[in-house]
Scaffold this motif. Structure first.
Motif, mmCIF file in Angstrom:
data_model
loop_
_atom_site.group_PDB
_atom_site.id
_atom_site.type_symbol
_atom_site.label_atom_id
_atom_site.label_comp_id
_atom_site.label_asym_id
_atom_site.label_seq_id
_atom_site.Cartn_x
_atom_site.Cartn_y
_atom_site.Cartn_z
ATOM 1 N N TRP A 23 12.646 4.875 50.690
ATOM 2 C CA TRP A 23 13.782 5.284 51.509
ATOM 3 C C TRP A 23 14.523 6.440 50.855
ATOM 4 C CZ3 TRP A 23 19.157 5.234 50.993
ATOM 5 C CH2 TRP A 23 19.865 5.426 52.163
ATOM 6 N N VAL A 24 14.733 6.358 49.552
ATOM 7 C CA VAL A 24 15.398 7.440 48.822
ATOM 8 C C VAL A 24 14.548 8.709 48.898
ATOM 9 C CG1 VAL A 24 16.080 8.222 46.520
ATOM 10 C CG2 VAL A 24 16.731 5.941 47.306
ATOM 11 N N GLY A 25 13.237 8.563 48.792
ATOM 12 C CA GLY A 25 12.339 9.719 48.881
ATOM 13 C C GLY A 25 12.378 10.392 50.238
ATOM 14 N N VAL A 26 12.633 9.629 51.290
ATOM 15 C CA VAL A 26 12.714 10.192 52.635
ATOM 16 C C VAL A 26 14.074 10.843 52.870
ATOM 17 C CG1 VAL A 26 12.806 9.558 55.089
ATOM 18 C CG2 VAL A 26 10.993 8.643 53.644
ATOM 19 N N VAL A 27 15.129 10.239 52.373
ATOM 20 C CA VAL A 27 16.484 10.726 52.636
ATOM 21 C C VAL A 27 16.854 11.923 51.748
ATOM 22 C CG1 VAL A 27 18.915 10.075 52.512
ATOM 23 C CG2 VAL A 27 17.269 8.520 53.530
ATOM 24 N N ALA A 28 16.361 11.960 50.531
ATOM 25 C CA ALA A 28 16.751 13.008 49.576
ATOM 26 C C ALA A 28 16.517 14.429 50.098
ATOM 27 C CB ALA A 28 16.038 12.793 48.252
ATOM 28 N N PRO A 29 15.370 14.756 50.711
ATOM 29 C CA PRO A 29 15.205 16.131 51.215
ATOM 30 C C PRO A 29 16.235 16.518 52.277
ATOM 31 C CG PRO A 29 13.090 15.020 51.120
ATOM 32 C CD PRO A 29 14.128 13.994 50.840
ATOM 33 N N PHE A 30 16.631 15.563 53.111
ATOM 34 C CA PHE A 30 17.644 15.860 54.123
ATOM 35 C C PHE A 30 18.989 16.168 53.471
ATOM 36 C CE2 PHE A 30 14.585 13.380 56.616
ATOM 37 C CZ PHE A 30 14.394 14.242 57.672
ATOM 38 N N ILE A 31 19.311 15.461 52.422
ATOM 39 C CA ILE A 31 20.574 15.700 51.712
ATOM 40 C C ILE A 31 20.537 17.066 51.038
ATOM 41 C CG2 ILE A 31 21.994 14.925 49.772
ATOM 42 C CD1 ILE A 31 21.184 12.052 50.551
ATOM 43 N N GLU A 32 19.406 17.418 50.430
ATOM 44 C CA GLU A 32 19.282 18.733 49.788
ATOM 45 C C GLU A 32 19.407 19.853 50.821
ATOM 46 O OE1 GLU A 32 15.729 19.000 47.449
ATOM 47 O OE2 GLU A 32 16.188 17.148 46.375
ATOM 48 N N ALA A 33 18.757 19.693 51.962
ATOM 49 C CA ALA A 33 18.833 20.720 53.010
ATOM 50 C C ALA A 33 20.259 20.858 53.534
ATOM 51 C CB ALA A 33 17.869 20.383 54.146
ATOM 52 N N ALA A 34 20.943 19.742 53.700
ATOM 53 C CA ALA A 34 22.330 19.787 54.175
ATOM 54 C C ALA A 34 23.223 20.487 53.158
ATOM 55 C CB ALA A 34 22.836 18.375 54.451
ATOM 56 N N THR A 35 22.986 20.244 51.888
ATOM 57 C CA THR A 35 23.773 20.898 50.840
ATOM 58 C C THR A 35 23.566 22.407 50.877
ATOM 59 O OG1 THR A 35 23.617 18.929 49.458
ATOM 60 C CG2 THR A 35 24.184 20.986 48.348
ATOM 61 N N GLU A 36 22.321 22.843 51.068
ATOM 62 C CA GLU A 36 22.046 24.282 51.154
ATOM 63 C C GLU A 36 22.734 24.900 52.367
ATOM 64 O OE1 GLU A 36 17.819 24.649 51.186
ATOM 65 O OE2 GLU A 36 17.607 23.921 49.127
ATOM 66 N N ARG A 37 22.733 24.183 53.490
ATOM 67 C CA ARG A 37 23.387 24.707 54.690
ATOM 68 C C ARG A 37 24.891 24.820 54.487
ATOM 69 N NH1 ARG A 37 21.293 22.170 60.159
ATOM 70 N NH2 ARG A 37 22.593 23.868 60.902
ATOM 71 N N VAL A 38 25.481 23.857 53.822
ATOM 72 C CA VAL A 38 26.922 23.907 53.550
ATOM 73 C C VAL A 38 27.240 25.084 52.636
ATOM 74 C CG1 VAL A 38 28.800 22.699 52.361
ATOM 75 C CG2 VAL A 38 27.372 21.464 53.988
ATOM 76 N N GLU A 39 26.402 25.331 51.636
ATOM 77 C CA GLU A 39 26.626 26.470 50.740
ATOM 78 C C GLU A 39 26.536 27.789 51.497
ATOM 79 O OE1 GLU A 39 23.717 25.835 47.698
ATOM 80 O OE2 GLU A 39 24.934 24.339 46.658
ATOM 81 N N ARG A 40 25.548 27.921 52.404
ATOM 82 C CA ARG A 40 25.436 29.145 53.204
ATOM 83 C C ARG A 40 26.643 29.312 54.115
ATOM 84 N NH1 ARG A 40 19.975 27.512 54.291
ATOM 85 N NH2 ARG A 40 20.645 27.098 56.422
#
Length: 78
Positions: A23-40
């Motif tokens: 579950w952590v392996g599935v959710v982690a990429p979504f969290i990373e992508a969201a963080t990048e979008r927030v930074e942009r």
């Protein structure tokens, strides 16, 4: 275990940990992508605020510019 005793077996613990890690392996990429979008988005907002300040300065001391741009983001002058 004997009779009606209930407990958690080693395999149930292993299965639970494996499911948790999956579950952590599935959710982690979504969290990373969201963080990048927030930074942009933060970068875009800062650029917009800076351009807005330039538009206000241009309104106080008019120039002949029609727009104030930074890359692909442009604001019209007042």
């Amino acid at each position: 275990m004997k009779g009606n005793e209930q407990g958690v077996t080693f395999w149930e613990i292993c299965l639970s940990l494996a499911l948790l890690l999956a579950w952590v392996g599935v959710v982690a990429p979504f969290i990373e992508a969201a963080t990048e979008r927030v930074e942009r988005l933060e970068t875009t907002v800062r650029t917009y605020e800076r351009l807005q300040g330039e538009v206000l300065r241009d309104a106080a001391n008019p120039s002949e510019r029609q727009t104030i741009c930074d890359g692909d983001l442009c604001l019209p002058t007042l």
